[in-house]
Design a protein around this motif. Structure first.
Motif, PDB file in Angstrom:
ATOM      1  N   SER A   3       4.219 -28.185 -25.785  1.00 38.73           N
ATOM      2  CA  SER A   3       5.391 -28.743 -25.143  1.00 38.73           C
ATOM      3  C   SER A   3       4.973 -29.788 -24.120  1.00 38.73           C
ATOM      4  CB  SER A   3       6.185 -27.621 -24.461  1.00 38.73           C
ATOM      5  OG  SER A   3       7.343 -28.128 -23.853  1.00 38.73           O
ATOM      6  N   PRO A   8      14.697 -36.281 -17.151  1.00 39.64           N
ATOM      7  CA  PRO A   8      16.010 -36.723 -17.649  1.00 39.64           C
ATOM      8  C   PRO A   8      16.241 -38.218 -17.456  1.00 39.64           C
ATOM      9  CG  PRO A   8      16.236 -34.664 -16.445  1.00 39.64           C
ATOM     10  CD  PRO A   8      14.815 -35.112 -16.253  1.00 39.64           C
ATOM     11  N   ILE A  11      14.940 -40.022 -20.468  1.00 44.55           N
ATOM     12  CA  ILE A  11      15.879 -39.910 -21.590  1.00 44.55           C
ATOM     13  C   ILE A  11      17.043 -40.877 -21.398  1.00 44.55           C
ATOM     14  CG2 ILE A  11      17.459 -38.362 -22.798  1.00 44.55           C
ATOM     15  CD1 ILE A  11      15.590 -36.050 -22.029  1.00 44.55           C
ATOM     16  N   GLN A  83       8.855 -33.059 -30.333  1.00 40.86           N
ATOM     17  CA  GLN A  83       9.723 -32.554 -29.268  1.00 40.86           C
ATOM     18  C   GLN A  83      10.288 -33.706 -28.435  1.00 40.86           C
ATOM     19  OE1 GLN A  83       7.584 -31.045 -25.914  1.00 40.86           O
ATOM     20  NE2 GLN A  83       9.365 -31.685 -24.709  1.00 40.86           N
ATOM     21  N   ILE A  84       9.430 -34.640 -28.036  1.00 39.45           N
ATOM     22  CA  ILE A  84       9.871 -35.762 -27.206  1.00 39.45           C
ATOM     23  C   ILE A  84      10.854 -36.641 -27.969  1.00 39.45           C
ATOM     24  CG2 ILE A  84       9.111 -37.847 -26.024  1.00 39.45           C
ATOM     25  CD1 ILE A  84       8.536 -35.199 -24.559  1.00 39.45           C
ATOM     26  N   GLU A  87      14.286 -35.040 -27.987  1.00 40.77           N
ATOM     27  CA  GLU A  87      14.983 -35.133 -26.698  1.00 40.77           C
ATOM     28  C   GLU A  87      15.457 -36.554 -26.429  1.00 40.77           C
ATOM     29  OE1 GLU A  87      13.579 -32.868 -23.387  1.00 40.77           O
ATOM     30  OE2 GLU A  87      12.109 -31.816 -24.616  1.00 40.77           O
ATOM     31  N   GLY A  90      18.390 -37.177 -28.901  1.00 43.85           N
ATOM     32  CA  GLY A  90      19.484 -36.218 -28.910  1.00 43.85           C
ATOM     33  C   GLY A  90      19.692 -35.653 -30.295  1.00 43.85           C
ATOM     34  N   ARG A  92      18.700 -32.738 -33.395  1.00 48.67           N
ATOM     35  CA  ARG A  92      18.200 -31.386 -33.630  1.00 48.67           C
ATOM     36  C   ARG A  92      16.854 -31.410 -34.335  1.00 48.67           C
ATOM     37  NH1 ARG A  92      18.000 -28.184 -37.873  1.00 48.67           N
ATOM     38  NH2 ARG A  92      19.262 -29.607 -39.129  1.00 48.67           N
ATOM     39  N   GLN A 127      19.750 -42.665 -34.378  1.00 51.42           N
ATOM     40  CA  GLN A 127      18.656 -41.799 -33.933  1.00 51.42           C
ATOM     41  C   GLN A 127      17.347 -42.217 -34.602  1.00 51.42           C
ATOM     42  OE1 GLN A 127      20.708 -38.170 -35.048  1.00 51.42           O
ATOM     43  NE2 GLN A 127      21.037 -37.645 -32.898  1.00 51.42           N
ATOM     44  N   ARG A 264      14.744 -27.976 -33.613  1.00 48.34           N
ATOM     45  CA  ARG A 264      15.070 -27.196 -32.426  1.00 48.34           C
ATOM     46  C   ARG A 264      15.404 -25.746 -32.747  1.00 48.34           C
ATOM     47  NH1 ARG A 264      16.989 -30.560 -27.735  1.00 48.34           N
ATOM     48  NH2 ARG A 264      16.898 -32.737 -28.372  1.00 48.34           N
TER      49      ARG A 264
END
Length: 265
Positions: A3, A8, A11, A83-84, A87, A90, A92, A127, A264
């Protein structure tokens, strides 16, 4: 897969500007990526190019080698990049699109032309994210991105890097390639350490200067897509072409060719 903490504000910056710096994203994997780049240059794939037509020096680039270079697949599977990406987008899930190696040897005068990635690709969606990570310290030869260019009303004309010719015959659907320096656009660029990464949307206009340093500038890029990405047809062969993929417009990318690297759930 480890991880990785993300602020935020990073993002929010990505979603607003289409580009953000993620310091240290590949910091634990620099040696593996350097080994992979060395293997790639010693044994280029079918899409490799030296881009020697202009100036002096060697500008090597190659893509779609993750499934034959173990170091690349290891970093894709074990780094926090999935993972990044989830995020930032946005999303899944995160699917791998392809990898890309770009090496400018010392004294390489050829610049990376200003371009958007999206018009070359057969995928569309909000995305999307491309990660560009130097494997050597960079200043002048770092990536340069025009903030907000992913929201322009028309895509920028894709061109062939060596000849400068249009990639597709249909010019009406595209805007001419601008000169961001002359037009005083909001260019984002950072001095970067090995393993830092710039994350940017496929629609971001970006480029890079030549490498006038005495050392090589090795960079590894990884392109991924999220839940809303769909296959689309272009006016001609895309880059990468992925011959024989068999997908139809509106379909998600086939997972046996473009594996899910993060989910996720």
């Amino acid at each position: 897969m480890t991880s990785f903490p993300i602020d935020p504000e990073q993002i929010a910056a990505f979603r607003r500007d289409g580009v953000v710096l993620i310091p240290g994203l590949f910091g634990d994997h620099v040696d593996a990526l350097r080994e992979g780049v060395a293997q790639n240059m010693a044994d280029p794939g079918p899409y490799a190019s030296d881009n020697r037509a202009e100036g002096r020096g060697r500008f090597f680039d190659d893509y779609c080698n993750w499934n034959r270079i173990a170091a690349f697949e290891e970093v894709i599977r074990r780094s926090p990049v999935g993972q990044i990406a989830a995020e930032l987008m946005g999303s899944r899930s995160v699917q791998l699109f392809h990898d890309h190696v770009l090496v400018k040897e010392p004294g390489t005068t050829k610049a990376t032309p200003w371009h958007q990635d999206a018009p070359y690709y057969f995928v569309e969606g909000a995305q999307t994210v491309s990660f560009w990570s130097p494997l050597d310290p960079v200043r002048e030869a770092t990536l340069r991105c025009v903030a907000g260019s992913h929201r322009w009303p028309k895509p920028v004309l894709p061109t062939r890097w060596l000849s400068g010719d249009a990639f597709y015959g249909d010019r009406d659907s595209y805007m001419a390639v601008p000169d961001p320096d002359a037009e005083a656009m909001d260019i984002r660029e950072w001095a970067m350490a090995p393993g830092d990464a710039v994350a940017f949307n496929y629609g971001i206009l970006h480029g890079a200067r030549g490498n006038h340093a005495a050392t090589s500038r090795r960079a590894f890029s990884l392109r991924v897509v999220g839940d809303d990405a769909r296959y689309v047809e272009r006016p001609g062969p895309t880059s990468p072409p992925f011959p024989g993929h068999g997908m139809q417009p509106g379909e998600r990318l086939r997972e046996d060719w473009f594996p899910v690297i993060y989910d996720r759930h």
